[in-house]
Structures are given as C-alpha cells and as structure tokens.
Design an enzyme around this catalytic site. Structure first.
Site, mmCIF file in Angstrom:
data_model
loop_
_atom_site.group_PDB
_atom_site.id
_atom_site.type_symbol
_atom_site.label_atom_id
_atom_site.label_comp_id
_atom_site.label_asym_id
_atom_site.label_seq_id
_atom_site.Cartn_x
_atom_site.Cartn_y
_atom_site.Cartn_z
ATOM 1 N N LYS A 30 0.832 -1.209 0.000
ATOM 2 C CA LYS A 30 0.000 0.000 0.000
ATOM 3 C C LYS A 30 0.866 1.258 0.000
ATOM 4 O O LYS A 30 0.606 2.195 -0.758
ATOM 5 C CB LYS A 30 -0.927 -0.041 1.223
ATOM 6 C CG LYS A 30 -1.917 1.084 1.313
ATOM 7 C CD LYS A 30 -3.108 0.698 2.144
ATOM 8 C CE LYS A 30 -2.889 0.822 3.636
ATOM 9 N NZ LYS A 30 -2.641 2.204 4.101
ATOM 10 N N SER A 31 1.892 1.291 0.837
ATOM 11 C CA SER A 31 2.750 2.489 0.909
ATOM 12 C C SER A 31 3.430 2.745 -0.431
ATOM 13 O O SER A 31 3.496 3.886 -0.901
ATOM 14 C CB SER A 31 3.835 2.298 1.972
ATOM 15 O OG SER A 31 3.260 2.214 3.232
ATOM 16 N N ARG A 133 -8.429 12.231 12.372
ATOM 17 C CA ARG A 133 -7.014 11.866 12.557
ATOM 18 C C ARG A 133 -6.144 13.126 12.492
ATOM 19 O O ARG A 133 -6.410 14.033 11.704
ATOM 20 C CB ARG A 133 -6.594 10.838 11.496
ATOM 21 C CG ARG A 133 -7.340 9.521 11.689
ATOM 22 C CD ARG A 133 -6.911 8.478 10.714
ATOM 23 N NE ARG A 133 -5.523 8.098 10.902
ATOM 24 C CZ ARG A 133 -4.860 7.306 10.072
ATOM 25 N NH1 ARG A 133 -5.467 6.827 8.992
ATOM 26 N NH2 ARG A 133 -3.615 7.002 10.298
ATOM 27 N N GLN A 180 4.757 8.999 6.952
ATOM 28 C CA GLN A 180 3.831 9.915 6.276
ATOM 29 C C GLN A 180 4.281 11.351 6.454
ATOM 30 O O GLN A 180 4.292 12.140 5.507
ATOM 31 C CB GLN A 180 2.417 9.727 6.830
ATOM 32 C CG GLN A 180 1.860 8.340 6.533
ATOM 33 C CD GLN A 180 0.486 8.113 7.114
ATOM 34 O OE1 GLN A 180 0.005 8.914 7.927
ATOM 35 N NE2 GLN A 180 -0.150 7.037 6.714
ATOM 36 N N ASP A 330 1.822 -1.421 11.657
ATOM 37 C CA ASP A 330 0.511 -1.879 11.180
ATOM 38 C C ASP A 330 0.219 -3.336 11.549
ATOM 39 O O ASP A 330 -0.884 -3.834 11.303
ATOM 40 C CB ASP A 330 0.414 -1.695 9.661
ATOM 41 C CG ASP A 330 0.435 -0.211 9.285
ATOM 42 O OD1 ASP A 330 0.016 0.623 10.117
ATOM 43 O OD2 ASP A 330 0.880 0.114 8.170
ATOM 44 N N ARG A 361 -6.604 1.602 17.663
ATOM 45 C CA ARG A 361 -6.424 0.145 17.530
ATOM 46 C C ARG A 361 -6.124 -0.552 18.853
ATOM 47 O O ARG A 361 -6.382 -1.755 18.982
ATOM 48 C CB ARG A 361 -5.329 -0.160 16.492
ATOM 49 C CG ARG A 361 -5.824 0.098 15.077
ATOM 50 C CD ARG A 361 -4.798 -0.210 14.009
ATOM 51 N NE ARG A 361 -5.412 -0.076 12.696
ATOM 52 C CZ ARG A 361 -4.728 0.093 11.568
ATOM 53 N NH1 ARG A 361 -3.403 0.139 11.585
ATOM 54 N NH2 ARG A 361 -5.357 0.197 10.412
ATOM 55 N N ARG A 403 -7.530 -3.388 9.152
ATOM 56 C CA ARG A 403 -6.580 -4.330 9.760
ATOM 57 C C ARG A 403 -7.219 -5.062 10.947
ATOM 58 O O ARG A 403 -6.885 -6.206 11.224
ATOM 59 C CB ARG A 403 -5.295 -3.622 10.171
ATOM 60 C CG ARG A 403 -4.594 -2.978 8.966
ATOM 61 C CD ARG A 403 -3.121 -2.832 9.109
ATOM 62 N NE ARG A 403 -2.620 -1.889 8.118
ATOM 63 C CZ ARG A 403 -2.295 -2.193 6.859
ATOM 64 N NH1 ARG A 403 -2.417 -3.423 6.418
ATOM 65 N NH2 ARG A 403 -1.849 -1.266 6.036
HETATM 66 C C1 S3P Z 1 2.462 4.667 6.082
HETATM 67 C C2 S3P Z 1 3.091 4.917 7.255
HETATM 68 C C3 S3P Z 1 2.606 4.465 8.562
HETATM 69 C C4 S3P Z 1 1.595 3.341 8.434
HETATM 70 C C5 S3P Z 1 0.576 3.605 7.371
HETATM 71 C C6 S3P Z 1 1.256 3.832 6.017
HETATM 72 C C7 S3P Z 1 3.010 5.236 4.837
HETATM 73 O O1 S3P Z 1 1.970 5.544 9.196
HETATM 74 O O2 S3P Z 1 0.949 3.112 9.655
HETATM 75 O O3 S3P Z 1 -0.312 2.517 7.257
HETATM 76 O O4 S3P Z 1 2.631 4.787 3.743
HETATM 77 O O5 S3P Z 1 3.849 6.127 4.931
HETATM 78 P P1 S3P Z 1 2.834 6.591 10.042
HETATM 79 O O6 S3P Z 1 3.857 7.116 9.143
HETATM 80 O O7 S3P Z 1 1.904 7.678 10.459
HETATM 81 O O8 S3P Z 1 3.354 5.799 11.199
#
Ligand code: S3P
Length: 443
Positions: A30-31, A133, A180, A330, A361, A403
C-alpha cells in the site's frame, strides 16, 4: 474507478478450525502504491506501475490526482497502471474537494505535495475516521517552510484547506517517527527554495527515499540515530517503470494464521522485505515460529522474497517496545491476536501511535478480543496480553478498521465455536481479495 467502496455493514460468519494450506500472493504494498502514483503524477513523461494495490486507499490517491488533471489509467487487479506525468508544477487547481476516503497516507502526502503549488487552492477531506485523525504533525513542519494550511481545531482536522505558497527549505525535526510526515516534507522540499533536511527520531519506512532517488530527485540519507534525509530542489523527476512487491502488512495475517492454525502450511509469495518493514519477522523469531524466507531477490529497488510458514505448536510470549514499533506499526493488531495464543504474558509498549490510526487500535483490539474471552489489559501506550487461554467464537466487529477486520478473522479461525464479524468489508481498504483468499486457503 474500479474497486467498489466497502459498505462497511456486512456481517460475515466465520467458522472456527480447519487448517490453511497452499500458496498465496498478497496484493501490492500500500505504501509503495501511493508513492508510485504520486511520484508518477509529478514526474515528466510516462510512468508504468505493475502490481499496484487495487484497493480503496490507492484508488483515493488516484482519484485526487485525476481531479488535478493527471491522466491515470483505470486501476484493476492484474493490470499495469499508466500515468502521464504532468511535471513538478503541472497539477491543476481542482474544481472539487479532494476526497481522501479512509486514507491517511493520501491526505498527509497530498498536504506536502500541494503546499508549494503557488497560486492554487485545495480542500482535502475524508471519511469520518480520517476527519478525526491528526494532521498538525504534517501541517506544523510545512508551516515552518511557509505553507498556508487551515482546518478545524487549528488546522489539525480535515476538512483542510491549502493556499499554495512558494515554500522555503528548512531543517525539520519530526516529532514522531512517521513515514507519512517525513514523506510529506520531502514532497514539499522538491519545489522549495533552498535545501531541506528532515531529521527523524527513528527509522520509519524508507520507500519514499528509495523511489524519489529512482525518479531522479537529489536526495541524500545520512546519520543513524536521528536519521537525516536531505533534498536539494531543482531536479526534474522522470517517469519510471515501477514494480510493486506484495505488502508484508497483508502477508502478516497469513504468517500468523499459518503459525497458529493447526495443520497449516502456507507459502506467501512475492512479499516486500524492506528492512524498515520486517519487524514482524523479528517477533516471529522471538515467538519461535517455524518459517523460512525463500527466493530472496531485489525487485525495482526493494528486497522481496517468499515466506513459508508451518504450524509451529506452542509459541513463546513476546515483547514489543518503542524501538521496533516503526518496523511493525501496522502489524500490532494481528500480533495482539497472536499473543492470545502464546504461552505466558506478552507486553506491547511504546505503541500510543496506534490510537490515531484508522481507529484507536489499542482500544478496539482490547475490546474485541475481550469479547472473545481474551485476558487483556489496556495501557495508555500498549497492551498486556495473558496468553494460553482459548478464545470463544462470538459476535465481533471490525469497528470499520481494515486491519482489525482481518486480524479478527484470524482470531475467529482460532477460537472455539463460530463467530460473526460485523463490518467485515472494511478489509477492502487494503486487501480486497482477503475473504476470497481465506476461503481458497481453507479448502
Ligand atoms: C504509512 C506509514 C505508517 C503506516 C501507514 C502507512 C506510509 O503511518 O501506519 O499505514 O505509507 O507512509 P505513520 O507514518 O503515520 O506511522
């Protein structure tokens, strides 16, 4: 748009017991999928993406980019996605509100990408979970670079509005080890005046760094503790051919199911093994799970392998603390299920970030697993789980979190007696074929 939005109401019967066997290919990471879409959009020339995750979250990213004039081919399972990049400054002012759906990555990375589009105005929103969020963790560092961002609660909650500005480079320390936040700043840095350095307190996933370099950004990484990532603006990004490996966060459900469900033997193929993501394998070592990584290879700048896991008998309790958290953030919901079946007491600490994910969670897993008879104590930053007692099948609820839905599905397989999982369709946010894969592996 090709994937249907999950209706989030569907209750699903899950029968307990029965081994899992066979091979499974989990969907694309996904990332990496989000990043391939975003970087392809602002590159020059075509980008092709093989293995892009055809799920709700990346579809949200693609539809926001389309609303800003980027041509992206339909996202369908098994099909290569093609993007006609518009260049670093080519995104148009959208004439609609950008809907990020359930996707925190979409909203946070777009904040970074759009803050520096001078003369254009953008409004971002999302579903009820996303509107609650925190966004200030991205907004504050961007404001240090000159961004103009407004939203509810002092800019912390969407709907959020961005008035594009010419940004200036800065040295920014991120308050949390969040990929992120880091990625948003790196995206803003690409068109800022002067260099930018992000200093993160611990290594968060580094997909942005790897992929931005491959697209031609002038990016340097240094330092170990207090890792520095520096971007020198001025380089054009050039479209690339990206291959997305399978998501280890989706593989995690099968890894734990394979280890715990009696008579199981699973091979999960093509799993991304980026070392910033493999914390779950370290915990599986602590638990003494029987698994092997086979066929290790490098695919388009990311390490990949197949993982074979077999039912491992009684497993040892484990401890997770702040240090490992970014490498398995995650996977905490499925690991909390695993802990219920380990011998002894497992402790999860340093996990307060879990409270600001798609749901809280820690609270949701404590509530749902307690309903199944687990003995769990919830703390502000974690959980203590007393393992070795059996769970009972009952009525459980994903509480809209993808999840959680998949973690509870594995808990239900392991319970005594059948369960009914409400809002099971939440899984489609990251793994649309999860229920089909589960049915196939149980035969
Ligand atoms: C992600 C970073 C993580 C993760 C999220 C996806 C990303 O979040 O929990 O599902 O794609 O950069 P955080 O960076 O806020 O920890």
């Amino acid at each position: 748009m090709s994937a249907k939005k999950s209706d989030n109401t569907k209750a699903r019967e899950i029968c307990s017991g029965g081994g899992l066997s066979g091979k499974v290919r989990v969907p694309g990471d996904k990332s990496i999928s989000h990043r391939a879409l975003l970087f392809g959009a602002i590159a020059e020339g075509p980008t092709s993406i093989k293995g892009l995750l055809p799920a709700e979250d990346p579809i949200s990213t693609a539809s926001c980019l389309r609303a800003m004039g980027v041509n992206i081919s339909p996202i369908r399972a098994g099909e290569t996605v093609r993007i006609e990049g518009v260049g670093l400054d080519g995104l148009k002012e959208p004439d609609e509100i950008l809907d990020c759906g359930n996707s925190g990555t979409t909203m946070r990375l777009l904040l970074g990408l759009l803050a520096g589009r001078k003369g254009r105005h953008f409004v971002l929103t999302g579903d009820e979970s996303l509107r609650n969020r925190p966004m200030q963790r991205v907004g504050h560092p961007l404001q240090l670079m000159g961004a103009e961002i407004q939203g509810r609660s002092n800019g912390n909650y969407a709907p959020i509005s961005i008035t594009g500005q010419k940004l200036h480079g800065a040295v920014v320390g991120t308050p949390v080890a969040s990929a992120q936040v880091k990625s948003a700043i790196l995206l803003a840095a690409l068109t800022a005046e002067g260099p930018t350095t992000v200093i993160e307190p611990a290594h968060s996933r580094d997909h942005s760094e790897r992929m931005l370099k491959a697209f031609g950004a002038n990016l340097q990484v240094g330092g170990e503790i207090g890792r520095h990532i520096s971007v020198q603006p001025g380089e054009r990004l050039l479209g690339q051919d990206v291959i997305v490996p399978g998501d280890i966060s989706s593989a995690a459900f099968w890894l734990i199911a394979g280890a715990l469900v009696p008579n199981s033997e699973l091979t999960i193929e093509n799993v991304g093994l980026n070392p910033t993501r493999t914390g779950i394998l370290e915990i599986m070592n602590q638990m003494e799970v029987n698994y092997q990584v086979l066929n290790r290879r490098d695919v388009a700048g990311e390490p990949v392998g197949d993982i074979r896991v077999t039912n491992s008998g009684r497993l040892k309790a484990f401890n997770l603390s702040e240090e490992i958290m970014p490498r398995l953030i995650d996977e905490v919901p499925i690991l909390s299920v695993a802990a219920c079946f380990c011998d002894g007491e497992s402790k999860i600490t340093g996990a307060s970030e879990l409270r600001v994910k798609e749901t809280d969670r820690l609270a949701v897993m404590a509530r749902q697993l307690s309903a199944m008879g687990a003995e769990i104590q919830e703390h502000p930053d974690g959980l203590t789980i007393f393992g070795g007692r059996s769970l009972k099948g009952t009525a459980i609820d994903s509480e809209t979190d993808h999840r959680v839905a998949m973690s509870l599905a594995i808990a239900a397989l392991l319970a005594k007696g059948d369960s009914t999982l409400s809002r099971s369709d939440a899984a489609a946010v990251s793994y649309p074929e999860f229920w089909n894969d589960l049915g196939r592996l149980r035969k």
